[in-house]
Motif scaffolding. Structure first.
Motif, mmCIF file in Angstrom:
data_model
loop_
_atom_site.group_PDB
_atom_site.id
_atom_site.type_symbol
_atom_site.label_atom_id
_atom_site.label_comp_id
_atom_site.label_asym_id
_atom_site.label_seq_id
_atom_site.Cartn_x
_atom_site.Cartn_y
_atom_site.Cartn_z
ATOM 1 N N ASP A 1 0.818 -1.217 0.000
ATOM 2 C CA ASP A 1 0.000 0.000 0.000
ATOM 3 C C ASP A 1 0.852 1.267 0.000
ATOM 4 O OD1 ASP A 1 0.942 -0.397 2.553
ATOM 5 O OD2 ASP A 1 -1.011 -0.430 3.524
ATOM 6 N N HIS B 1 1.343 -5.269 4.272
ATOM 7 C CA HIS B 1 0.625 -4.656 5.396
ATOM 8 C C HIS B 1 -0.844 -4.998 5.223
ATOM 9 C CE1 HIS B 1 -1.510 -0.812 6.893
ATOM 10 N NE2 HIS B 1 -1.397 -1.659 7.893
ATOM 11 N N THR B 2 -1.381 -5.761 6.157
ATOM 12 C CA THR B 2 -2.761 -6.218 6.034
ATOM 13 C C THR B 2 -3.594 -5.679 7.175
ATOM 14 O OG1 THR B 2 -1.920 -8.279 5.076
ATOM 15 C CG2 THR B 2 -4.240 -8.228 5.713
ATOM 16 N N PRO B 3 -4.428 -4.674 6.915
ATOM 17 C CA PRO B 3 -5.311 -4.174 7.973
ATOM 18 C C PRO B 3 -6.336 -5.224 8.364
ATOM 19 C CG PRO B 3 -5.149 -2.626 6.123
ATOM 20 C CD PRO B 3 -4.566 -3.937 5.671
ATOM 21 N N ALA B 4 -6.744 -5.197 9.617
ATOM 22 C CA ALA B 4 -7.756 -6.125 10.118
ATOM 23 C C ALA B 4 -9.004 -5.355 10.510
ATOM 24 C CB ALA B 4 -7.209 -6.894 11.327
ATOM 25 N N ARG C 1 -6.435 -3.634 14.092
ATOM 26 C CA ARG C 1 -5.054 -4.084 14.176
ATOM 27 C C ARG C 1 -4.552 -4.427 12.777
ATOM 28 N NH1 ARG C 1 -4.542 -8.791 18.395
ATOM 29 N NH2 ARG C 1 -2.348 -8.379 17.912
ATOM 30 N N SER C 2 -3.261 -4.367 12.595
ATOM 31 C CA SER C 2 -2.669 -4.679 11.307
ATOM 32 C C SER C 2 -1.621 -5.767 11.480
ATOM 33 C CB SER C 2 -2.024 -3.439 10.685
ATOM 34 O OG SER C 2 -2.991 -2.456 10.390
ATOM 35 N N SER C 3 -1.411 -6.539 10.425
ATOM 36 C CA SER C 3 -0.319 -7.496 10.414
ATOM 37 C C SER C 3 0.698 -7.070 9.360
ATOM 38 C CB SER C 3 -0.822 -8.914 10.122
ATOM 39 O OG SER C 3 -1.262 -9.018 8.784
ATOM 40 N N PHE C 4 1.952 -7.389 9.636
ATOM 41 C CA PHE C 4 3.039 -7.071 8.715
ATOM 42 C C PHE C 4 3.800 -8.368 8.460
ATOM 43 C CE2 PHE C 4 2.027 -3.259 11.052
ATOM 44 C CZ PHE C 4 1.986 -2.277 10.078
ATOM 45 N N ASN D 1 -4.760 -3.558 -1.371
ATOM 46 C CA ASN D 1 -5.355 -4.009 -0.118
ATOM 47 C C ASN D 1 -4.936 -5.431 0.270
ATOM 48 O OD1 ASN D 1 -7.388 -1.849 0.836
ATOM 49 N ND2 ASN D 1 -7.785 -1.993 -1.373
#
Length: 518
Positions: free
Chosen positions: A275, A303-306, A310-313, A331
């Motif tokens: 992103d 980078h994955t938004p939840a 919260r986000s995961s990397f 996304n």
């Protein structure tokens, strides 16, 4: 001092270079035989431990010298601190062969018995290798089994994996030592043990284990960008680096009639989170996939938004086609995705208490999240491709879930694929060492391996562990090649490390009980 030098010589057996490839198994056994002889002659257990420590320290200082390049040249760490870090790492790792040789000497008893020594040395050495590959997330690089991908003991790999090869190699090394230090009668035992072990490995190497071709051969393109590590994450050069990779991925083929159905790029070929890349830079990649009528697969941090905020990397591999929407790429919604599960200490996560060490380097390091243990292989052109990233293919047992049938009947992998960036280690032994590790994975699993790397070694390995084609290291280029996937399970795929661990447990416990009864 002699054992320290022998350990340094031992380190040369893990990659061709100073020593030709066919001689590496011989060198490994002879060097380890020097240690075995010293352990046999040790009057006390602590003398055997000292011998193992010196040998291990020599092996690891020489074999892992390339870590200094990463820390000093690219991490800009002070010379003294980078050198000290390599020495301290080698010393810490050397505690394990020290424990193994101490255990071997104790189990052999006093006076030492030749037959017990053969089994004790092989089992204790291999147990030490297994502990090194497991404790503190594991560091099994330079397992002695990797020296034997071109030798007669390679046939053990599909049955007992690299630890089984290590057991056989240590047994032969102890037998070679026995030929020198034992009496005439015991030498016959040593000769028989060594010859039978080598013969068994050769015999097992003839077996096919039911491995057969799966589907049609897959035409693919492997991209080696050869981006200088000091430039890879330079903001001023990222766009030009992306353009270089795109141009290579979509360049005309030099093979008439060749049309790749898969284009594979290295780890972090796109060095930004998805992103952070504007849509106008993503669009040419989708257009390129459409132009090729192929699936493009590349390494990229995600980078994955939840939904909960919260986000995961993750350090990931994604695949997309010409039909993929750019908004989905932005996304992290891609047709194919693999998230790295076994992270590298200091590089992808920071162990507790070592923040100061990481702060002493100038590196774009991160604290990534781990991927799932089993992730579905990528289904591309009739093949099922199980991905791993860089260091992950050092852990052979962790690749097995993706090869086996999934819990809901999902097909297992017909191909293994590794994307790597060893640019951190310059023009060093790390690259050919890693290639031999990948060859061992194909031997164990009966699966071909495809590799796309930044600086090398980019190429294809067949299901028998032989290199089919490879690009020269530290060159920019593409490799257009066809690979045949396979199906069927070797014994190692079915059972993993369980058989060799049972062998070690029975050997060590049995010898220990016998020793106590004396």
């Amino acid at each position: 001092m002699l054992l320290l030098l022998a350990g340094g010589l031992h380190a040369l057996s893990f990659a061709p270079g100073p020593v030709p490839g066919p001689l590496l198994p011989v060198l490994q056994i002879l060097a380890l035989a020097l240690l075995a002889g010293a352990v046999w002659r040790s009057p006390r257990v602590r003398d055997a431990a000292r011998a193992g420590f010196c040998f291990g320290a020599g092996t690891f200082v020489v074999g892992f010298y390339w870590i200094f390049i990463s820390l000093h040249v690219y991490g800009e760490m002070a010379v003294w601190l980078a050198g000290l870090a390599v020495v301290l790492l080698a010393a810490a790792l050397a505690l394990l062969p020290a424990a193994g040789t101490a255990a071997a000497r104790w189990l052999t008893g006093s006076p030492p018995r030749p037959g017990r020594f053969l089994l004790a040395f092989a089992a204790a050495w291999t147990a030490a290798e297994w502990v090194r590959g497991t404790i503190f997330t594991g560091f099994p690089w330079l397992n002695v089994g990797y020296a034997h991908v071109d030798g007669p003991l390679a046939g053990v790999a599909p049955v007992l994996g690299v630890y089984g090869v290590a057991f056989a190699a240590a047994l032969v090394a102890a037998a070679v030592a026995g030929l020198v230090v034992w009496s005439a009668g015991a030498r016959r035992l040593a000769a028989a043990a060594g010859v039978l072990t080598l013969a068994a490995g050769s015999a097992l190497g003839v077996a096919t284990w039911g491995i057969t071709p799966a589907g049609e051969p897959l035409p693919l393109r492997l991209v080696q960008g050869n981006v200088e590590q000091s430039n890879k994450f330079d903001p001023a050069l990222i766009v030009s680096t992306l353009q270089r990779h795109l141009a290579m991925a979509t360049s005309p083929t030099q093979t008439e009639g060749f049309a790749p159905e898969l284009v594979l790029l290295p780890e972090t070929a796109i060095p930004l989170f998805q992103d952070q890349l504007p849509p106008h830079l993503w669009q040419p990649w989708v257009d390129g996939a459409r132009y090729l009528d192929a699936t493009v697969v590349t390494g990229i941090p995600l980078h994955t938004p939840a939904p909960d905020g919260r986000s995961s990397f993750t350090n990931s591999v994604i695949g997309f086609t010409g039909e993929t929407d750019v908004a989905d790429l932005l996304n992290a919604r891609t047709p194919f995705r693999y998230d790295k599960a076994h992270l590298v200490p200091f590089g992808e996560f920071i162990p507790t208490g070592f923040r100061w060490f990481v702060d002493a380097m100038v590196m774009p390091l991160g604290d990534f999240d781990r991927g799932a243990t089993r992730q579905q292989p990528f289904a591309i052109a009739g093949q099922h491709i199980a991905f791993n990233i860089c260091y992950e293919d050092v852990f052979g047992e962790e690749l097995l879930p993706a090869i086996r049938t999934g819990p809901n009947g999902e097909p297992g992998a017909t191909l293994l694929a590794n994307v790597s960036n060893l640019g951190w280690f310059g023009d060093s032994w790390a690259l050919p060492q890693h290639l031999r590790i990948a060859r061992m994975r194909s031997l164990e699993t009966g699966r071909p391996s495809i590799r796309a790397t930044n600086t090398g070694a980019t190429g294809v390995i067949d299901a028998r562990g032989e290199v089919v084609s490879v690009l020269p290291a530290h060159t920019q280029g593409v490799l257009d090649v066809t690979v045949q996937g396979t199906t069927g399970f070797t014994p190692y795929v079915r059972w993993g490390n369980l058989p060799v661990l049972l062998l070690l447990a029975l050997s060590l416990v049995g010898l220990g009980v016998y020793r106590r009864r004396l």
